[in-house]
Structures are given as C-alpha cells and as structure tokens.
Design a protein around this motif. Structure first.
Motif, PDB file in Angstrom:
ATOM      1  N   SER B  22       0.828  -1.192   0.000  1.00  0.00           N
ATOM      2  CA  SER B  22       0.000   0.000   0.000  1.00  0.00           C
ATOM      3  C   SER B  22       0.873   1.257   0.000  1.00  0.00           C
ATOM      4  CB  SER B  22      -0.941   0.000   1.201  1.00  0.00           C
ATOM      5  OG  SER B  22      -0.203  -0.143   2.377  1.00  0.00           O
ATOM      6  N   ASN B  23       2.028   1.169   0.680  1.00  0.00           N
ATOM      7  CA  ASN B  23       2.925   2.327   0.639  1.00  0.00           C
ATOM      8  C   ASN B  23       3.395   2.605  -0.786  1.00  0.00           C
ATOM      9  OD1 ASN B  23       2.667   2.618   3.296  1.00  0.00           O
ATOM     10  ND2 ASN B  23       4.687   1.806   3.855  1.00  0.00           N
ATOM     11  N   GLY B  24       3.767   1.489  -1.471  1.00  0.00           N
ATOM     12  CA  GLY B  24       4.229   1.632  -2.844  1.00  0.00           C
ATOM     13  C   GLY B  24       3.148   2.282  -3.698  1.00  0.00           C
ATOM     14  N   GLY B  25       1.907   1.814  -3.504  1.00  0.00           N
ATOM     15  CA  GLY B  25       0.802   2.349  -4.286  1.00  0.00           C
ATOM     16  C   GLY B  25       0.647   3.840  -4.086  1.00  0.00           C
ATOM     17  N   GLY B  26       0.877   4.282  -2.849  1.00  0.00           N
ATOM     18  CA  GLY B  26       0.730   5.711  -2.543  1.00  0.00           C
ATOM     19  C   GLY B  26       1.655   6.564  -3.387  1.00  0.00           C
ATOM     20  N   ASP B  27       2.900   6.120  -3.468  1.00  0.00           N
ATOM     21  CA  ASP B  27       3.871   6.856  -4.273  1.00  0.00           C
ATOM     22  C   ASP B  27       3.398   6.969  -5.721  1.00  0.00           C
ATOM     23  OD1 ASP B  27       5.309   6.965  -2.082  1.00  0.00           O
ATOM     24  OD2 ASP B  27       6.875   5.553  -2.684  1.00  0.00           O
ATOM     25  N   ASP B  28       2.837   5.833  -6.171  1.00  0.00           N
ATOM     26  CA  ASP B  28       2.404   5.764  -7.551  1.00  0.00           C
ATOM     27  C   ASP B  28       1.348   6.821  -7.867  1.00  0.00           C
ATOM     28  OD1 ASP B  28       1.907   2.703  -9.421  1.00  0.00           O
ATOM     29  OD2 ASP B  28       3.313   4.353  -9.611  1.00  0.00           O
ATOM     30  N   ASP B  29       0.341   6.886  -6.982  1.00  0.00           N
ATOM     31  CA  ASP B  29      -0.745   7.816  -7.227  1.00  0.00           C
ATOM     32  C   ASP B  29      -0.229   9.250  -7.316  1.00  0.00           C
ATOM     33  OD1 ASP B  29      -2.398   5.724  -7.194  1.00  0.00           O
ATOM     34  OD2 ASP B  29      -3.009   5.951  -5.107  1.00  0.00           O
ATOM     35  N   ALA B  30       0.689   9.562  -6.416  1.00  0.00           N
ATOM     36  CA  ALA B  30       1.199  10.926  -6.385  1.00  0.00           C
ATOM     37  C   ALA B  30       1.870  11.278  -7.711  1.00  0.00           C
ATOM     38  CB  ALA B  30       2.195  11.075  -5.250  1.00  0.00           C
ATOM     39  N   ALA B  31       2.531  10.259  -8.292  1.00  0.00           N
ATOM     40  CA  ALA B  31       3.309  10.560  -9.489  1.00  0.00           C
ATOM     41  C   ALA B  31       2.451  10.605 -10.751  1.00  0.00           C
ATOM     42  CB  ALA B  31       4.403   9.514  -9.660  1.00  0.00           C
ATOM     43  N   SER B  32       1.286   9.925 -10.724  1.00  0.00           N
ATOM     44  CA  SER B  32       0.541   9.809 -11.970  1.00  0.00           C
ATOM     45  C   SER B  32      -0.182  11.108 -12.316  1.00  0.00           C
ATOM     46  CB  SER B  32      -0.454   8.652 -11.887  1.00  0.00           C
ATOM     47  OG  SER B  32      -1.468   8.979 -10.981  1.00  0.00           O
ATOM     48  N   THR B  33      -0.126  11.424 -13.580  1.00  0.00           N
ATOM     49  CA  THR B  33      -0.815  12.623 -14.047  1.00  0.00           C
ATOM     50  C   THR B  33      -1.711  12.227 -15.206  1.00  0.00           C
ATOM     51  OG1 THR B  33       1.165  13.007 -15.340  1.00  0.00           O
ATOM     52  CG2 THR B  33       0.852  14.403 -13.428  1.00  0.00           C
ATOM     53  N   ALA B  34      -2.712  12.993 -15.475  1.00  0.00           N
ATOM     54  CA  ALA B  34      -3.631  12.644 -16.558  1.00  0.00           C
ATOM     55  C   ALA B  34      -3.058  13.100 -17.893  1.00  0.00           C
ATOM     56  CB  ALA B  34      -4.979  13.306 -16.316  1.00  0.00           C
ATOM     57  N   GLY B  35      -3.323  12.321 -18.947  1.00  0.00           N
ATOM     58  CA  GLY B  35      -2.962  12.712 -20.306  1.00  0.00           C
ATOM     59  C   GLY B  35      -1.474  12.746 -20.543  1.00  0.00           C
ATOM     60  N   ALA B  36      -1.063  13.499 -21.552  1.00  0.00           N
ATOM     61  CA  ALA B  36       0.331  13.553 -21.923  1.00  0.00           C
ATOM     62  C   ALA B  36       1.142  14.342 -20.903  1.00  0.00           C
ATOM     63  CB  ALA B  36       0.469  14.204 -23.300  1.00  0.00           C
ATOM     64  N   ALA B  37       2.394  13.898 -20.693  1.00  0.00           N
ATOM     65  CA  ALA B  37       3.272  14.585 -19.747  1.00  0.00           C
ATOM     66  C   ALA B  37       3.613  15.978 -20.277  1.00  0.00           C
ATOM     67  CB  ALA B  37       4.543  13.772 -19.562  1.00  0.00           C
ATOM     68  N   SER B  38       3.918  16.875 -19.363  1.00  0.00           N
ATOM     69  CA  SER B  38       4.186  18.248 -19.782  1.00  0.00           C
ATOM     70  C   SER B  38       5.497  18.351 -20.561  1.00  0.00           C
ATOM     71  CB  SER B  38       4.240  19.160 -18.559  1.00  0.00           C
ATOM     72  OG  SER B  38       5.309  18.743 -17.748  1.00  0.00           O
ATOM     73  N   ASN B  88       9.912  -7.436 -13.471  1.00  0.00           N
ATOM     74  CA  ASN B  88      10.637  -6.472 -12.643  1.00  0.00           C
ATOM     75  C   ASN B  88      10.102  -5.061 -12.851  1.00  0.00           C
ATOM     76  OD1 ASN B  88      12.227  -8.395 -11.514  1.00  0.00           O
ATOM     77  ND2 ASN B  88      14.080  -7.878 -12.657  1.00  0.00           N
ATOM     78  N   PHE B  89       9.835  -4.718 -14.114  1.00  0.00           N
ATOM     79  CA  PHE B  89       9.286  -3.383 -14.386  1.00  0.00           C
ATOM     80  C   PHE B  89       7.973  -3.186 -13.622  1.00  0.00           C
ATOM     81  CE2 PHE B  89      11.369  -3.065 -18.877  1.00  0.00           C
ATOM     82  CZ  PHE B  89      12.526  -2.574 -18.309  1.00  0.00           C
ATOM     83  N   PHE B  90       7.109  -4.201 -13.671  1.00  0.00           N
ATOM     84  CA  PHE B  90       5.821  -4.068 -12.973  1.00  0.00           C
ATOM     85  C   PHE B  90       6.030  -3.917 -11.468  1.00  0.00           C
ATOM     86  CE2 PHE B  90       3.956  -6.216 -16.814  1.00  0.00           C
ATOM     87  CZ  PHE B  90       3.147  -5.155 -17.177  1.00  0.00           C
ATOM     88  N   ASN B  91       6.962  -4.716 -10.920  1.00  0.00           N
ATOM     89  CA  ASN B  91       7.252  -4.592  -9.486  1.00  0.00           C
ATOM     90  C   ASN B  91       7.771  -3.204  -9.162  1.00  0.00           C
ATOM     91  OD1 ASN B  91       6.588  -7.264  -9.221  1.00  0.00           O
ATOM     92  ND2 ASN B  91       8.701  -7.981  -9.249  1.00  0.00           N
ATOM     93  N   GLN B  92       8.664  -2.714 -10.016  1.00  0.00           N
ATOM     94  CA  GLN B  92       9.278  -1.413  -9.747  1.00  0.00           C
ATOM     95  C   GLN B  92       8.257  -0.291  -9.885  1.00  0.00           C
ATOM     96  OE1 GLN B  92      12.292  -1.896 -12.658  1.00  0.00           O
ATOM     97  NE2 GLN B  92      13.659  -3.023 -11.300  1.00  0.00           N
ATOM     98  N   LEU B  93       7.332  -0.440 -10.843  1.00  0.00           N
ATOM     99  CA  LEU B  93       6.277   0.572 -10.960  1.00  0.00           C
ATOM    100  C   LEU B  93       5.440   0.595  -9.690  1.00  0.00           C
ATOM    101  CD1 LEU B  93       5.253  -0.074 -14.666  1.00  0.00           C
ATOM    102  CD2 LEU B  93       5.985   2.138 -13.755  1.00  0.00           C
ATOM    103  N   LYS B  94       5.172  -0.604  -9.160  1.00  0.00           N
ATOM    104  CA  LYS B  94       4.378  -0.711  -7.935  1.00  0.00           C
ATOM    105  C   LYS B  94       5.121  -0.065  -6.772  1.00  0.00           C
ATOM    106  CE  LYS B  94       2.134  -4.637  -7.502  1.00  0.00           C
ATOM    107  NZ  LYS B  94       2.155  -6.091  -7.301  1.00  0.00           N
ATOM    108  N   ALA B  95       6.436  -0.275  -6.730  1.00  0.00           N
ATOM    109  CA  ALA B  95       7.225   0.253  -5.615  1.00  0.00           C
ATOM    110  C   ALA B  95       7.620   1.701  -5.845  1.00  0.00           C
ATOM    111  CB  ALA B  95       8.472  -0.604  -5.415  1.00  0.00           C
ATOM    112  N   GLY B  96       7.327   2.237  -7.002  1.00  0.00           N
ATOM    113  CA  GLY B  96       7.663   3.629  -7.267  1.00  0.00           C
ATOM    114  C   GLY B  96       9.121   3.874  -7.573  1.00  0.00           C
ATOM    115  N   ASN B  97       9.874   2.836  -7.947  1.00  0.00           N
ATOM    116  CA  ASN B  97      11.273   3.096  -8.297  1.00  0.00           C
ATOM    117  C   ASN B  97      11.637   2.512  -9.656  1.00  0.00           C
ATOM    118  OD1 ASN B  97      11.243   0.469  -7.590  1.00  0.00           O
ATOM    119  ND2 ASN B  97      12.824   0.573  -6.029  1.00  0.00           N
TER     120      ASN B  97
END
Lengths: 276, 444
Positions: B22-38, B88-97
């Motif tokens: 759940s901690n990992g998920g928290g980081d993820d949410d903070a980083a996600s933005t809608a649509g194309a990156a700036s 590994n990519f999926f795990n790292q995305l989950k962990a935010g690193n």
C-alpha cells in the motif's frame, strides 16, 4: 541370494546414471566448438575446444563472468557462514535457556520454514524499495542471512548434544555465557553446524528469484542470474550459447568443492544425530 | 497449540507485505498525471536510469554520456523481457522506483499501457516531430493508433522475408515461390527430394502472428473503451488452414524451435526455407555454419499473385516509465538512441538490431553483400519488406499468457490431437477469460 544383491545394484546403478548423465553431457558440450555442438554426438567428445571456450568465457564483456562467480561465493559463502552462526546461537538459546515465550518464538520460527523463499522475494523488494536499497549488495545479502530451518536443526541438536551439567560446570568455573557458547557448546554442535552450513549454502545458491527481482546492475549479479540472463538471449544471439554451457560447467565447481570438503562432517552429523 | 502459531506467522508475513504494497501504491498515485506529460526540461544535471538487455549497450550509452555531460544515462540490465525484466518493471512501478527508460518489445507495450505504467510522450514536441523519421507501422506500434499518444520511441523492427537454400532449389529445378500456393507446390517437390520445405514453429507463436499479420489478420482491437479479441477472423483462419494442410501432408518438420535439433535440421540440409524476420539472418548463420554461401533471401510469398505485403516478427521500443522525473531528457536520449546514425550503426554492429527508422535502412552496414548468403545484399529485401508491413496491427495486453495457451494448442496440432484453427479458437477464449479476470473490459 544372488538376486538380493543384483537388484539393488541395478537400481543404484540406474540412479547413478540418471544423476551423472546430465553432468557428463554438460562436460562434453562445454568442450565443443559451436558448430560441432549441434552437429556431433551429444554424449561424446569432438575436437577438444574447452580451453578456447574458457578463454572466451573469461574474456567476454570484460570478464564479467569471473565477477559473477566471485559475487556468488561472497553471497553464498558469507551468508551461509554468518547465517550458520546466527542459527546456531538462536537454536542454542532456545534449547538451553528457559524464558517466557520460548515455545512461541520457536513456533514462529518453525512457521518460517513453511514459507518458501520465492514467496518472500516480492515483499522484500517492496520493503527494500522503501529504503532505496534495491539494486545493492545488501538487498541480496541481508535477506539471505536468515534460515529458520537452521534454527530448528540447531535447537534439536543442541538439546541432544550439549549436556546441561557441562554448562553448569562452565558457569561454576566463571565462564560467561557467550564464551561458553563459542568455546564449549559450539564445539559439541560442530557436526550439526556443518550440516546447517551446507543446507544454507545450497539454499542461498539456489535462491534465484531474490537477485532476479532486486538487482539491475550486472556487476552485482550472482552467477546463476548472470547465466540465466545470457541464456534468455540465446534465441536472438546464438553465439552466447557456448558461453552459457561453459559457464554452467564452471559454476558447479564451487558447489562440488564445498561438498567434497564438508561431506565427511555432514555424514558424521547425520549419523550421530540418528543414534541419539 | 502449534497450528495457530503457524498461521500467526503467515498472517504477520502477509501483513508486512500488504503494508509495503500500500505504501508503494501511494507513491504511484502521487506521481501519476492525466494525459500527456508536460515534458519540460529539468534544470541542472540529470541522471537517467535505463534498463535493457541489449548486449553491448554500454558502448552506445558511453558515446551519449561523453557528448552530454548534463544528461548522464546509467544502464541496468537483466534477462530478456519475458525472462523476468517485464515482471521487474511491474514490481518497480508498484514500488515507485521504476527506471526512467526501459526496453519493451512491441507485443508487450499494451500490457504496460493498461497498467498505466508508461509516460505519454505526445507532449514532447521533439518526439511528435520525429514521427516521419520512422517507418509508418513502427510508429503505429507505439501509438496504438490513438490520437495524441506516443508511448515509446520505436527502436528496432523485424520485417519478414523468405530465407531459402538457393543451391538446393536450383539443383532440383524448383522455382523460388512468390505466392503461398507456389510455396505449397514447392513443399511437395522438396519432400520428394528428401527434405522439408521448412520447420513449423510449434512453440514460438510470434512467427505465426507475423504470418497472420501479413495475411490481414487482426488479433486485437481497442476502441478506447473495450478490447476486441479475434484469433478466428477470415484471414487468420486462412493462414491456419494453410499450415494445417502442410502439417497433415507431412510437408513440414516440427522440431521445437531454438534448439540444437532445429539448428541441425538447417545445418544438415533437412529444412530448406525459413520465413523469418531480418534478425533470422544471424540465427541461420550461427546455427547452420556448414551451409555458408548456399542461402539467399527473397520477399515473403504472397496470398495474391503480384501482391506486395510483408509481415513483421519482433521489434521493440524504448519507453519512458510513468513517474520519471525527467521525461524531457529521457525522450531526448531515446530519440538519439533510435534515430542518430552513430547509435543505430553501433546497435546494429553490437546487437544486430535492425533500425525502425526510414533512414536506418540505408546504414552502410545494411547495404553490403553478405558472404553467408552468397554475397547477396540481403538487407535490401528487408528494407523493402519493412515498408510493406501493415500499420494497423495491434497487440493485446496479455500476450504472454496468450502465447502460452496458443503454443499448447499448436503442439497438439503438430501431434494430431487438435487442429490449428481449433487451437486459435481456444487461445482466444482463454485470452478473453484472462482479460476479464484482470478487469480489463472486453467486447464479445
């Protein structure tokens, strides 16, 4: 009468063959050049190219294979050595000291035996991620230190082989608990410690998933992960096939050495445990 | 007494895991933005992490690092994608690193897309401006045909052609097939000359996908809301029936691909052709060294006489992962890596990658005759094939399991217990089930 002897010999012979043929195959395969590997008899030698293969293996990518072999020895040897000491101390304490919660601790440790190492790799990755400690030496080394089965063995063996009277005598002579453990008890437990060491050594060597998940830096890979990495590239880059085969042959050498050196103690340990 | 204690241990362990999740998920949410990156440039020096399994990539990255002191790229490596790196990519995305950049094959991109793991680079003008440098269909692979979306920079391609034993075809007076009908006719003649026309790949479904791609089969579609899964359309079924016919008449061999027996079948002249991708040139060279000089390459056989359609097998993109703090710099590096002549030349010489850019087809190394193929400049055939691949083929988000079920069925078809069309139908049903179980919307 005769049949009684022939039948077991045949069965054991078949088993020996079954276990030795893959190693024989590996030895033969690693001694061939790439073109001969696919075109000659897989169980007999062609032109002997083992030396060329070894030279190529040790030179490939700046000798990263030797680095992997070194890593493996540090990960497994170091973790098995330290882990054995930890397991021995823990098992000894659980066997020889009476304190509240002793059985509870022991049962929790025992339950750890039931949790496979593979199931723990992902949670460990997430925990290490919290500390930005993935992709480091410690992310593989630290989790490899603990070995609940070793604690179990150490406790059983300590209660059987270290007499309470001896500890009493040591205390009367003024020896501290730690000193008693290292100078008296650990000597008595030595055969068990060798067994624990070997079990632990093999367990860490075979724990493939943990480094796979933790590590991205090639210089930190153990040899199992490194060879696996190469092997996944064989379809696209067939030239690495001989490196994988030769590497596999070289990588079993440390295991064989560890077993040959320690099997004397191991047999001794298993046997003496059986009598008591 | 003992049993509850055991359960307690397990509960403790899983609680630990859950907290971490759940901690990992928290980081993820903070980083996600809608649509194309700036896609704004970062100030100051930047370090990017790049995970790939391309051999020799360090040398290419060193060239970049020497020229760009403010954007340093650090290479991480591992097994190939399906061998563990994707997980590994999926795990790292989950962990935010997750690393900033990752190597992802075209058929795996959608699975990262549905997990919201990729940065949309459509906001980077440099990236959208590079569109015309790439062969059309490779660009389609990273945009999924959607507007305002670019989920990676195409890196390499696997246009397909026909590798054949020129000497044996000439000796036996068999004309080089230009259509699939001629190919089947040639198969009969090859059989009577004591060989097999080719080996049917029973466990690597990617080749069959390439053949269906050429025939006009479209396995997946996504209308923005729902996925459509169709392994049984007219064109795919046509291909399946065709190969089932060759299997039934025992005109093709069926040794497992990528094994030494498979190499040996080519090395000992038992198999005479291989419809494969550009990187297959290297597979034959190293697998069948005794046949050097005897091979040639022709365009893929066509379904209609005079047609000019090719299939594709393989290829990959360099993607920027969600959560990267430097999408601008990451995109810039990815563009350099996959469009500049110096990088493409090195990628080709170190790892035999065949570029996804139009200009890449004219690299000096890809213009030369190849001795193994009788001095033929074989890459010209692939350069042409690359322009003939249809741009609207879409991969699904669960290809790994789709391949696994299809390959079980294909093995059954080779041994006679089922047929290729049935195996595909079964793989389709399993894929739909799999999508549903992951709560990915499917149209039926």
């Amino acid at each position: 009468m005769k049949l009684n002897r022939i039948a077991p010999m045949v069965i054991m012979g078949a088993c020996t063959l079954y276990f030795l043929v893959p190693i024989w195959w590996l030895l033969v395969a690693a001694s061939k050049s790439r073109s001969e590997f696919s075109s000659t008899d897989p169980l007999w030698f062609a032109d002997f190219a083992l030396m060329d293969n070894l030279r190529e293996l040790f030179a490939y990518r700046d000798g990263v294979f030797l680095r992997w072999l070194g890593n493996s020895i540090v990960y497994t040897g170091g973790a098995a050595l330290l882990g054995t000491v930890l397991a021995a101390m823990c098992g000894y304490a659980l066997a020889k000291y009476r304190f509240p919660g002793r059985e509870a601790i022991f049962n929790v440790v025992l339950s750890g035996v039931l949790v496979p190492a593979t199931a723990l790799a992902l949670p460990l990755f997430l925990i290490f991620s919290q500390f930005n400690a993935t992709n480091t030496f410690w992310s593989v080394f630290l989790p490899s230190l603990v070995n609940p089965f070793g604690v179990y063995l150490a406790r059983i063996y300590a209660s059987a082989s270290v007499p309470d009277e001896l500890l009493e005598a040591a205390r009367l002579d003024g020896s501290g608990e730690v000193r008693t453990f290292f100078t008296v008890s650990s000597r008595l437990m030595f055969p068990a410690l060798v067994t624990i060491f070997l079990f632990h050594f093999v367990a860490v060597w075979n724990n493939f998933l943990l480094p796979l998940i933790m590590l991205g830096n090639e210089r930190l890979f153990p040899v199992t992960l490194g060879l696996y990495t190469w092997n996944t590239q064989v379809n696209q880059y067939p030239e690495v096939r001989m490196l994988v085969l030769t590497g596999a042959l070289v990588s079993i050498v440390p295991l064989v050495i560890a077993f040959l050196l320690l099997q004397r103690f191991w047999r001794n340990g298993l046997g003496s445990g059986a009598i008591k | 007494m003992r049993f509850p204690m055991r359960s307690l241990g397990i509960v403790l362990t899983s609680a630990l895991a859950l907290t971490a999740c759940s901690n990992g998920g928290g980081d993820d949410d903070a980083a996600s933005t809608a649509g194309a990156a700036s896609c704004a440039p970062s100030s100051g020096p930047v370090t990017l992490n790049y995970t790939t399994w391309i051999p020799g990539i360090e040398k290419v990255v060193k060239v970049w690092n020497d020229a760009n002191p403010n954007i340093q790229v650090k290479v991480q490596t591992g097994p190939n994608g399906n061998g563990g790196t994707y997980q590994n990519f999926f795990n790292q995305l989950k962990a935010g690193n997750a690393p900033d950049l990752g190597h992802i094959e075209y058929d795996a991109l959608p699975s990262f897309r549905v997990q919201d793991g990729l940065e949309n680079l459509a906001g980077c003008s440099e990236v959208t401006a590079a569109k015309d440098q790439f062969v059309d269909w490779t660009w389609g692979q990273v945009t999924f045909g959607e507007e305002n979306s670019v989920y990676g920079v195409p890196q390499d391609a696997g246009p397909m052609a026909l590798f054949y034993r020129k000497d044996l075809f000439e000796k036996n007076n068999i004309p080089v097939p230009t259509t699939w009908d001629e190919y089947a006719a040639a198969a009969e003649k090859v059989k009577s000359a004591g060989g097999y026309i080719t080996n049917f790949s029973q466990s690597d479904i990617n080749q069959f996908a390439g053949l269906s791609w050429q025939a006009g089969g479209r396995w997946f579609a996504n209308d923005g809301a729902k996925w459509t899964v169709n392994f049984a359309d007219e064109n795919t079924t046509k291909v399946a029936n065709y190969w089932q016919g060759l299997i039934d008449k025992k005109l093709v061999s069926a040794v497992p691909p990528w094994t030494t027996e498979w190499d040996n079948a080519y090395n000992t002249s038992k198999a005479w052709t291989w419809v494969s991708a550009v990187w297959g040139a290297n597979s034959i060279m190293s697998g069948a060294p005794d046949t050097s000089g005897k091979w040639a390459v022709a365009p893929m056989p066509q379904w209609t006489a005079g047609g000019t359609v090719a299939g594709n097998w393989g290829g990959s993109a360099t993607a920027v992962f969600k959560g990267s703090k430097h999408p601008y710099e990451a995109a810039k590096f990815a563009l350099w890596l996959n469009t500049s002549e110096e990088a493409l030349t090195m990628l080709n010489s170190e790892a035999q990658l065949y570029p996804a850019t139009k200009a890449g087809a004219s690299l000096p190394a890809l213009k030369q005759g190849v001795e193994f193929y009788g001095g033929q400049p074989i890459y010209d055939v692939f350069a042409q094939a690359s322009t003939q691949v249809a741009a609207d083929f879409v991969w699904g988000p669960t290809m790994t399991s789709t391949y696994a079920t299809a390959s079980d069925g294909f093995k059954g078809a080779v041994s006679g217990s089922t047929t290729l069309p049935d195996a595909l139908k079964k793989a389709q049903d399993a894929t739909i089930q799999n999508l549903k179980s992951q709560s990915i919307p499917v149209a039926e």
